[in-house]
Scaffold this active site. Structure first.
Site, PDB file in Angstrom:
ATOM      1  N   HIS A   1       0.826  -1.219   0.000  1.00  0.00           N
ATOM      2  CA  HIS A   1       0.000   0.000   0.000  1.00  0.00           C
ATOM      3  C   HIS A   1       0.857   1.265   0.000  1.00  0.00           C
ATOM      4  CE1 HIS A   1      -3.863  -2.137   0.839  1.00  0.00           C
ATOM      5  NE2 HIS A   1      -3.075  -2.982   1.453  1.00  0.00           N
TER       6      HIS A   1
ATOM      7  N   ASN B   1     -10.249  -2.753   2.573  1.00  0.00           N
ATOM      8  CA  ASN B   1      -9.960  -2.812   1.141  1.00  0.00           C
ATOM      9  C   ASN B   1     -11.250  -2.615   0.351  1.00  0.00           C
ATOM     10  OD1 ASN B   1      -7.197  -3.325   1.237  1.00  0.00           O
ATOM     11  ND2 ASN B   1      -7.436  -5.546   1.174  1.00  0.00           N
TER      12      ASN B   1
ATOM     13  N   TYR C   1       0.785  -3.801  12.279  1.00  0.00           N
ATOM     14  CA  TYR C   1       0.722  -2.386  11.899  1.00  0.00           C
ATOM     15  C   TYR C   1       1.491  -1.498  12.867  1.00  0.00           C
ATOM     16  CZ  TYR C   1      -2.581  -3.683   8.271  1.00  0.00           C
ATOM     17  OH  TYR C   1      -3.153  -4.250   7.165  1.00  0.00           O
TER      18      TYR C   1
HETATM   19 FE1  HDE Z   1      -2.474  -4.693   5.592  1.00  0.00          FE
HETATM   20  N1  HDE Z   1      -0.653  -3.892   6.020  1.00  0.00           N
HETATM   21  N2  HDE Z   1      -1.846  -6.484   6.275  1.00  0.00           N
HETATM   22  N3  HDE Z   1      -4.233  -5.553   5.022  1.00  0.00           N
HETATM   23  N4  HDE Z   1      -3.115  -2.941   4.882  1.00  0.00           N
HETATM   24  C1  HDE Z   1      -0.289  -2.631   5.824  1.00  0.00           C
HETATM   25  O1  HDE Z   1       0.840  -1.276   7.345  1.00  0.00           O
HETATM   26  C2  HDE Z   1      -0.748  -6.692   7.023  1.00  0.00           C
HETATM   27  C3  HDE Z   1      -4.596  -6.845   5.213  1.00  0.00           C
HETATM   28  C4  HDE Z   1      -4.377  -2.638   4.464  1.00  0.00           C
HETATM   29  O2  HDE Z   1      -3.177   3.599   3.894  1.00  0.00           O
HETATM   30  C5  HDE Z   1       1.039  -2.306   6.425  1.00  0.00           C
HETATM   31  O3  HDE Z   1       1.124   0.953   7.525  1.00  0.00           O
HETATM   32  C6  HDE Z   1      -0.706  -8.047   7.483  1.00  0.00           C
HETATM   33  C7  HDE Z   1      -6.012  -7.017   5.034  1.00  0.00           C
HETATM   34  C8  HDE Z   1      -4.436  -1.254   4.059  1.00  0.00           C
HETATM   35  O4  HDE Z   1      -1.517   3.442   5.305  1.00  0.00           O
HETATM   36  C9  HDE Z   1       1.427  -3.591   7.145  1.00  0.00           C
HETATM   37  C10 HDE Z   1      -1.825  -8.658   6.972  1.00  0.00           C
HETATM   38  C11 HDE Z   1      -6.484  -5.780   4.706  1.00  0.00           C
HETATM   39  C12 HDE Z   1      -3.156  -0.747   4.284  1.00  0.00           C
HETATM   40  C13 HDE Z   1       0.278  -4.503   6.801  1.00  0.00           C
HETATM   41  C14 HDE Z   1      -2.534  -7.660   6.217  1.00  0.00           C
HETATM   42  C15 HDE Z   1      -5.367  -4.883   4.707  1.00  0.00           C
HETATM   43  C16 HDE Z   1      -2.364  -1.825   4.813  1.00  0.00           C
HETATM   44  C17 HDE Z   1       2.045  -1.757   5.475  1.00  0.00           C
HETATM   45  C18 HDE Z   1      -2.266 -10.092   7.116  1.00  0.00           C
HETATM   46  C19 HDE Z   1      -7.925  -5.385   4.369  1.00  0.00           C
HETATM   47  C20 HDE Z   1      -2.666   0.655   3.988  1.00  0.00           C
HETATM   48  C21 HDE Z   1       2.149  -0.293   5.807  1.00  0.00           C
HETATM   49  C22 HDE Z   1      -2.322 -10.548   8.437  1.00  0.00           C
HETATM   50  C23 HDE Z   1      -8.842  -5.616   5.461  1.00  0.00           C
HETATM   51  C24 HDE Z   1      -2.945   1.592   5.123  1.00  0.00           C
HETATM   52  C25 HDE Z   1       1.329  -0.084   6.953  1.00  0.00           C
HETATM   53  C26 HDE Z   1      -2.514   2.995   4.752  1.00  0.00           C
HETATM   54  C27 HDE Z   1      -1.034  -1.692   5.205  1.00  0.00           C
HETATM   55  C28 HDE Z   1       0.215  -5.752   7.276  1.00  0.00           C
HETATM   56  C29 HDE Z   1      -3.724  -7.951   5.499  1.00  0.00           C
HETATM   57  C30 HDE Z   1      -5.518  -3.496   4.377  1.00  0.00           C
HETATM   58  C31 HDE Z   1       2.782  -4.174   6.793  1.00  0.00           C
HETATM   59  C32 HDE Z   1       0.373  -8.659   8.339  1.00  0.00           C
HETATM   60  C33 HDE Z   1      -6.801  -8.322   5.188  1.00  0.00           C
HETATM   61  C34 HDE Z   1      -5.638  -0.519   3.491  1.00  0.00           C
HETATM   62  O5  HDE Z   1       1.497  -3.411   8.522  1.00  0.00           O
END
Ligand code: HDE
Length: 699
Positions: A88, A161, A375
């Site tokens: 993202h 999402n 996060y």
């Molecule tokens: Fe994320 N995800 N994600 N994700 N995600 C990040 O956090 C993570 C997941 C989502 O505009 C990271 O700040 C793991 C689902 C959005 O700043 C990180 C898992 C959904 C954004 C991270 C998921 C998301 C992130 C990278 C599985 C939808 C952007 C940078 C367990 C419900 C937020 C950050 C923004 C961002 C980890 C799965 C949505 C690495 C470990 C499911 C919208 O922390």
């Protein structure tokens, strides 16, 4: 050599446009604008007399280490970047508000969900997933939809999402998924694209991803605008009321403008025409006062209801069909203010699914549980300090107080000698309250272990339901997307493995993809322990079903040249405006054109740099002379050919006919006379789906 000294911009004029005094931290951590008389200073406030030349031993001699002004400026510059988000990274953020329209007081104590009419400030960041921060806006990709709500009881980050399910069931697999989709590690490409071997290799070996793959291959992942996407909290959360009773909840954002997507060829061309297409679209909408709006809806269900579902509500690869649990609209979000500074706000905003106020709680979804760790960890890495909550975009807008102290970039100056609790020395200091955050008192029993619940093992039924719920047009787009993506995969065994999964989803889909990939015969179905169940189609899963009969928020390109008929141009632009859409005047040259009545019309875009992919519909108003000339211009012919190929409405007058003929445009319901502005607006409200099979071979 004579001593020369350029004085650059130092002519006593006002600072460059848009330059405002820097914000600074005042005593007590309050942010304020510093009084400023336009003098350029160092970060220490020392006035600078020359911003063009470094301090040198003589006119042509070495630069002196003594030049603290040069060193400060360069050092700051060298440190301007922070690590981009691992996923993202490419995002667009906007401020706005959330307003509750229906109380959930029966289910929760959270004030943001119980105080009807209350407006809560929000910051929302939309993003692509796979590409780097500088990548294009229009790849085929999931869009992030993260909302930070600054509630009275602390920040609530709903980090969702535009697709209601996810690729994997357990956080353990997230690094593998992301490694597989991002550019391949040896070659450093492809950027922002899932159409490559490592992604599909992982998918083919991860059957739980197939439901999400169906969504990802639909037009949901090539949206027309960030203002026209849905948002989903994805996981099941809990609401807790004042009796401590829990109700499960899923969150949905629904765009007021309806859903709208591009067609694939258009998305590809948009990447070149305007890599910032979505960011610019949002910026322009906000600047024009056309504020995008979403409804917040919830699906509420009890533990007992959940136990009766034919799938596990803790499994993030499953959704709860609206037919099973209807959506209840409880509020609206309006985005109405562009950030002052991209880095300070959009880049530094730190979302954490673990940020929730009292009255909301987590479920045991193993993906969510992993996110609750990830996060905070990632923000510490990216922003470099446990004080990231003090950055204005991250700071709660309600009072906050505790005994945490110090750390990198501590901005607050907590007074007094007490930084611990319990204490007797600061009776007015912060204390816990019974009304504070409480977790659901859930009973947890069973054997500890690295276990995937049996109830998570049906990977194909909802994938099938999604496919059979789509219109034939959407199904054809999905099949074609699969063919496109898999055609970029070099290893035949990976292509076959994916088709072997499709056989469990839909026989016809598997055959169409296999044919599109030139396979002689269908591979055997993938081994599975769970047979696909037949489910009723759910029209709510379509995009076409969720399009609105409107031109509101859309854009029309009007191609003119010297001699264009004024009345026709006026008729079209007035009708477009009245329909709530915007328009741009395009001409072979920027500046102005002279219309038929000798009046002058301002041009917004030069033809070669303003292709029709940037618009939802186009109109051509040309004199016979101009039409004949433009029929020999590739960019004019492409303008029309692409509009036609992308299934858009085209209005044209007699003079424009030569360009339409050259572009091979055949008359259909979407090709209308330019004088028929009403007919044009009506045709422009939708894409001409019937045209598509005549233009391209879909799988
Ligand atoms: Fe994320 N995800 N994600 N994700 N995600 C990040 O956090 C993570 C997941 C989502 O505009 C990271 O700040 C793991 C689902 C959005 O700043 C990180 C898992 C959904 C954004 C991270 C998921 C998301 C992130 C990278 C599985 C939808 C952007 C940078 C367990 C419900 C937020 C950050 C923004 C961002 C980890 C799965 C949505 C690495 C470990 C499911 C919208 O922390």
């Amino acid at each position: 050599m004579p001593k020369t000294k350029s004085n650059g911009g130092k002519n006593g004029a006002k600072p460059a446009n848009g330059s405002t005094p820097s914000t600074a931290v005042g005593n007590g951590g309050e942010w304020h604008q510093q009084a400023h008389d336009n003098t350029l200073t160092t970060n220490q406030g020392v006035p600078i007399s020359d911003n063009q030349n470094s301090l040198r031993a003589n006119a042509r001699g070495p630069t002196l280490l003594e030049d603290f002004i040069l060193r400060e400026k360069i050092t700051h510059f060298d440190h301007e970047r922070i690590p981009e988000r691992i996923v993202h990274a490419r995002g667009t953020g906007v401020h706005g508000f959330f307003e509750l329209t229906e109380s959930l007081a029966k289910y929760t104590t959270a004030k943001i969900l119980t105080e009807v009419g209350e407006k809560t400030e929000v910051f929302t960041r939309f993003s692509t997933v796979a590409g780097g921060a500088g990548s294009i806006d229009t790849p085929r990709d999931v869009r992030g939809f993260a909302v930070k709500m600054y509630t009275k009881e602390g920040n609530w980050d709903l980090v969702g999402n535009n697709i209601p399910v996810f690729f994997i069931q357990d956080a353990m697999k997230f690094p593998d998924l992301v490694h597989a989709v991002k550019m391949e590690p040896d070659r450093g490409f492809p950027q922002a694209a899932s159409a490559h071997d490592t992604f599909w290799d992982f998918i083919s070996l991860t059957p739980e991803s197939l439901h999400m793959i169906m969504w990802a291959m639909s037009d949901r992942t090539i949206p027309r605008s960030l203002r026209m996407i849905e948002g989903f909290g994805v996981h099941t959360f809990r609401l807790l009321n004042d009796k401590g009773e829990s109700t499960f909840v899923k969150f949905h954002w629904r765009p007021k403008l309806g859903l709208q997507s591009t067609v694939w060829d258009e998305a590809v061309k948009l990447a070149g025409a305007d890599p910032d297409f979505h960011r610019r679209d949002m910026f322009e909408s906000i600047s024009n006062g056309a504020f995008p709006e979403w409804e917040l809806a919830v699906q509420l269900f009890t533990e007992k209801q959940a136990d009766g579902f034919p799938f596990d509500h803790l499994d993030a690869t499953k959704l709860i069909p609206e037919e099973l649990i209807p959506l209840k609209v409880i509020g609206r979000m309006v985005l109405n203010r562009w950030p002052n500074n991209f880095f300070a706000e959009t880049e530094q905003v730190a979302f954490c699914p673990s940020h929730i106020p009292p009255g909301i709680d987590f479920s045991n979804d193993p993906l969510l549980q992993g996110r609750l760790f990830s996060y905070l960890d990632t923000q510490l890495k990216r922003l470099g300090s446990p004080n990231f909550h003090q950055i204005p975009v991250n700071a709660p807008k309600c009072p906050f107080a505790n005994n945490q102290r110090d750390g990198h970039m501590q901005m607050a100056q907590p007074a007094g000698r007490v930084n611990y609790e319990p204490n007797s020395l600061a009776p007015d200091g912060p204390r816990e309250r019974a009304t504070g955050f409480r977790s659901m008192a859930a009973d947890e029993t069973g054997a500890k272990g690295r276990i995937r619940a049996e109830s998570f093992s049906d990977h194909y039924s909802q994938a099938r339901q999604f496919f059979i719920s789509q219109t034939p047009v959407e199904q054809a787009h999905m099949a074609s997307a699969l063919v496109f993506e898999l055609s970029k995969v070099e290893h035949p065994h990976i292509r076959e493995a994916v088709v072997s999964h499709l056989r469990h989803i839909d026989g016809d889909l598997a055959q169409r993809v296999a044919t599109g990939l030139g396979m002689d015969k269908l591979p055997e179905p993938a081994p599975t322990t769970v047979e696909t169940r037949e489910m009723e189609p759910s029209p709510a899963l379509q995009i076409i079903g969720k399009m609105k009969d409107t031109l509101e928020g859309r854009a029309v390109g009007v191609l003119v040249a010297d001699g264009s008929d004024k009345a026709t141009v006026d008729g079209i632009t007035a009708a477009v405006k009245q329909a709530g859409a915007s328009f741009k005047i395009i001409a072979p040259k920027v500046g102005e054109v002279t219309l038929s009545d000798k009046s002058r019309l301002k041009v917004d875009g030069q033809l070669a740099g303003t292709p029709s992919v940037l618009f939802d519909a186009v109109a051509l108003v040309l004199s016979a002379d101009a039409g004949a000339k433009l029929a020999k211009e590739a960019c004019a012919v492409d303008f029309v050919r692409d509009a036609f190929g992308h299934l858009k409405a085209i209005a044209a007058d007699e003079g424009a006919r030569a360009v339409l003929d050259k572009a091979g445009v055949e008359k259909d319901a979407g090709v209308v006379e330019a004088s028929n502005s009403k007919g044009f607006v009506q045709a422009a409200k939708t894409r001409q789906w019937d045209r598509e099979p005549k233009l391209r071979t879909l799988a």
